[in-house]
Design a protein around this motif. Sequence first.
Motif, PDB file in Angstrom:
ATOM      1  N   ASP A 117      10.072   4.660 -12.015  1.00 14.92           N
ATOM      2  CA  ASP A 117      10.506   5.910 -12.241  1.00 14.92           C
ATOM      3  C   ASP A 117      11.718   6.167 -11.797  1.00 14.92           C
ATOM      4  O   ASP A 117      12.103   7.333 -11.497  1.00 14.92           O
ATOM      5  N   ASP A 118      12.068   5.202 -10.227  1.00 15.83           N
ATOM      6  CA  ASP A 118      13.118   5.824  -8.955  1.00 15.83           C
ATOM      7  C   ASP A 118      13.696   4.438  -8.907  1.00 15.83           C
ATOM      8  O   ASP A 118      13.750   3.431  -7.719  1.00 15.83           O
ATOM      9  N   PRO A 119      14.783   3.919  -9.735  1.00 15.52           N
ATOM     10  CA  PRO A 119      15.463   2.537 -10.211  1.00 15.52           C
ATOM     11  C   PRO A 119      16.237   2.839  -8.504  1.00 15.52           C
ATOM     12  O   PRO A 119      16.304   1.353  -7.981  1.00 15.52           O
ATOM     13  N   TYR A 120      16.797   3.759  -8.142  1.00  9.93           N
ATOM     14  CA  TYR A 120      17.965   3.547  -6.647  1.00  9.93           C
ATOM     15  C   TYR A 120      16.757   3.105  -5.806  1.00  9.93           C
ATOM     16  O   TYR A 120      17.312   2.811  -5.016  1.00  9.93           O
ATOM     17  N   GLU A 124      16.709   0.038  -3.507  1.00 10.46           N
ATOM     18  CA  GLU A 124      17.189  -0.140  -1.836  1.00 10.46           C
ATOM     19  C   GLU A 124      16.539  -0.754  -1.505  1.00 10.46           C
ATOM     20  O   GLU A 124      16.599  -1.597  -0.263  1.00 10.46           O
ATOM     21  N   ALA A 125      14.923  -0.872  -1.399  1.00 11.17           N
ATOM     22  CA  ALA A 125      14.112  -1.726  -1.128  1.00 11.17           C
ATOM     23  C   ALA A 125      14.049  -2.820  -1.482  1.00 11.17           C
ATOM     24  O   ALA A 125      13.717  -3.618  -0.425  1.00 11.17           O
ATOM     25  N   SER A 126      14.503  -2.928  -2.554  1.00  7.43           N
ATOM     26  CA  SER A 126      14.556  -4.691  -2.246  1.00  7.43           C
ATOM     27  C   SER A 126      15.829  -5.704  -1.575  1.00  7.43           C
ATOM     28  O   SER A 126      15.708  -6.669  -1.441  1.00  7.43           O
ATOM     29  N   ASN A 127      16.661  -4.444  -1.891  1.00  7.07           N
ATOM     30  CA  ASN A 127      18.170  -5.203  -0.381  1.00  7.07           C
ATOM     31  C   ASN A 127      17.618  -4.687   0.896  1.00  7.07           C
ATOM     32  O   ASN A 127      17.777  -6.105   1.686  1.00  7.07           O
ATOM     33  N   ARG A 128      16.707  -4.009   1.226  1.00  5.56           N
ATOM     34  CA  ARG A 128      16.672  -4.116   2.728  1.00  5.56           C
ATOM     35  C   ARG A 128      14.922  -5.134   2.873  1.00  5.56           C
ATOM     36  O   ARG A 128      15.280  -6.055   3.587  1.00  5.56           O
ATOM     37  N   ALA A 129      14.533  -5.415   2.161  1.00  6.46           N
ATOM     38  CA  ALA A 129      13.786  -6.937   2.317  1.00  6.46           C
ATOM     39  C   ALA A 129      14.370  -8.065   2.080  1.00  6.46           C
ATOM     40  O   ALA A 129      14.322  -8.558   2.649  1.00  6.46           O
ATOM     41  N   ASP A 175      17.536  -4.825 -18.165  1.00  2.00           N
ATOM     42  CA  ASP A 175      16.218  -3.399 -18.531  1.00  2.00           C
ATOM     43  C   ASP A 175      17.921  -2.344 -18.193  1.00  2.00           C
ATOM     44  O   ASP A 175      17.470  -1.524 -18.404  1.00  2.00           O
ATOM     45  N   LEU A 176      17.885  -1.842 -16.830  1.00  4.33           N
ATOM     46  CA  LEU A 176      18.307  -0.618 -16.429  1.00  4.33           C
ATOM     47  C   LEU A 176      18.895  -0.320 -17.853  1.00  4.33           C
ATOM     48  O   LEU A 176      19.333   0.807 -17.381  1.00  4.33           O
ATOM     49  N   GLN A 177      20.056  -1.290 -18.195  1.00  3.80           N
ATOM     50  CA  GLN A 177      21.399  -0.710 -18.896  1.00  3.80           C
ATOM     51  C   GLN A 177      20.447  -0.486 -20.739  1.00  3.80           C
ATOM     52  O   GLN A 177      20.659   0.378 -21.060  1.00  3.80           O
ATOM     53  N   ALA A 233      24.904   0.859  -6.857  1.00  3.49           N
ATOM     54  CA  ALA A 233      24.320   2.190  -7.564  1.00  3.49           C
ATOM     55  C   ALA A 233      25.290   2.273  -8.105  1.00  3.49           C
ATOM     56  O   ALA A 233      25.837   2.757  -9.912  1.00  3.49           O
ATOM     57  N   ASN A 234      26.902   2.549  -7.609  1.00  2.00           N
ATOM     58  CA  ASN A 234      28.119   3.352  -7.696  1.00  2.00           C
ATOM     59  C   ASN A 234      28.747   2.117  -8.798  1.00  2.00           C
ATOM     60  O   ASN A 234      29.202   2.289  -9.603  1.00  2.00           O
ATOM     61  N   ALA A 235      28.840   0.431  -8.536  1.00  2.72           N
ATOM     62  CA  ALA A 235      28.969  -0.128  -9.826  1.00  2.72           C
ATOM     63  C   ALA A 235      28.804  -0.337 -10.615  1.00  2.72           C
ATOM     64  O   ALA A 235      28.910  -0.816 -11.626  1.00  2.72           O
ATOM     65  N   LEU A 236      27.281   0.301 -10.427  1.00  2.00           N
ATOM     66  CA  LEU A 236      26.634   0.476 -11.875  1.00  2.00           C
ATOM     67  C   LEU A 236      26.394   1.533 -12.926  1.00  2.00           C
ATOM     68  O   LEU A 236      26.085   1.295 -13.765  1.00  2.00           O
ATOM     69  N   ARG A 237      26.856   2.634 -12.435  1.00  2.49           N
ATOM     70  CA  ARG A 237      27.275   3.951 -12.101  1.00  2.49           C
ATOM     71  C   ARG A 237      25.923   4.688 -12.866  1.00  2.49           C
ATOM     72  O   ARG A 237      25.777   5.192 -13.967  1.00  2.49           O
ATOM     73  N   PHE A 238      24.930   3.987 -11.400  1.00  8.23           N
ATOM     74  CA  PHE A 238      23.808   5.112 -11.913  1.00  8.23           C
ATOM     75  C   PHE A 238      24.266   6.899 -11.767  1.00  8.23           C
ATOM     76  O   PHE A 238      24.820   6.902 -11.462  1.00  8.23           O
ATOM     77  N   PRO A 239      23.050   7.548 -13.036  1.00 10.92           N
ATOM     78  CA  PRO A 239      23.375   8.697 -12.822  1.00 10.92           C
ATOM     79  C   PRO A 239      23.176   9.238 -11.687  1.00 10.92           C
ATOM     80  O   PRO A 239      22.609   9.409 -10.722  1.00 10.92           O
ATOM     81  N   GLY A 240      24.260  10.309 -11.102  1.00 10.42           N
ATOM     82  CA  GLY A 240      24.120  10.908  -9.695  1.00 10.42           C
ATOM     83  C   GLY A 240      25.130   9.559  -8.862  1.00 10.42           C
ATOM     84  O   GLY A 240      24.920  10.423  -7.937  1.00 10.42           O
ATOM     85  N   HIS A 241      25.751   8.609  -8.908  1.00 13.07           N
ATOM     86  CA  HIS A 241      26.332   7.438  -8.210  1.00 13.07           C
ATOM     87  C   HIS A 241      27.029   6.646  -8.295  1.00 13.07           C
ATOM     88  O   HIS A 241      27.595   6.039  -8.418  1.00 13.07           O
ATOM     89  N   GLY A 242      28.392   7.479  -8.877  1.00 16.26           N
ATOM     90  CA  GLY A 242      29.821   6.999  -9.312  1.00 16.26           C
ATOM     91  C   GLY A 242      29.700   7.224 -11.130  1.00 16.26           C
ATOM     92  O   GLY A 242      29.480   7.812 -11.084  1.00 16.26           O
TER      93      GLY A 242
END
Length: 242
Positions: A117-120, A124-129, A175-177, A233-242
């Motif tokens: 429900d919260d891909p952002y 973030e968790a994936s990048n952190r890991a 999947d996000l698309q 997120a900005n590159a993929l144009r997440f809603p509210g992120h670019g």
Amino acid sequence: MTMTSDSSRVSRMDTTGPEEIDGEKVPPVAPLSHLREPPTTKRGARTRAALVKAARKVFERDGYLDTRLTDITKEAQCAAGSFYTYFTNKEEVLAAVLLEAQEDMMHPGMSRVQGSDDPYAVLEASNRAYLEAYKRNAKLMALLEQVAQVEPEFRTFRSRRADAFIRRNARGIADLQARGVADRGVDPLMASRALSGMVSVMAYNAFVLGERHEEDAPVDFEELVSTVTRLWANALRFPGHG
């Protein structure tokens, strides 16, 4: 370096892999065919483990090219002849080092966004890991970069493994698309290659090269996680992120 068909070597798929993340098989980080059957005695297992541990320390300290087999046996505190009971050359013991460390080098990927429900937050968790795993194994990652330049076979395995993670992330982007979360105008695989490459290079610069930030201070880990995640997120144009 030539792959061998010597019957004394086994694939060891039963003891070392293949690894799986999110139910998907991931190629090994080194040629499995370079490994012999494991020792059958406790003493043999201890000696082999000591050699592998010593080899990692020496490889990371001196680099692949400058490491001598005598340096490894000295570090392991065993007779030089003992090395050849378990390994033939540097390539073999390097394969053992990499295969033993590969589990700690694993990390979750963008495929974890499926159903979230919260891909952002998952991104973030994936990048952190990934960055935590890279930081833990920074010396080994530097070694991999060096080996890839001089050993074609290891370079091939490294490329296959990287490609598996890139393709896995591409499926997450697709999947996000499909869910309307990411820009449908970009090719998922191309986007994954670009964005995954960005994170990898930034990790190498921060943890291997020791890149400095403002006022000659080390790169802040939390800022690094935040930056690469926002850029994704900005590159993929997440809603509210670019």
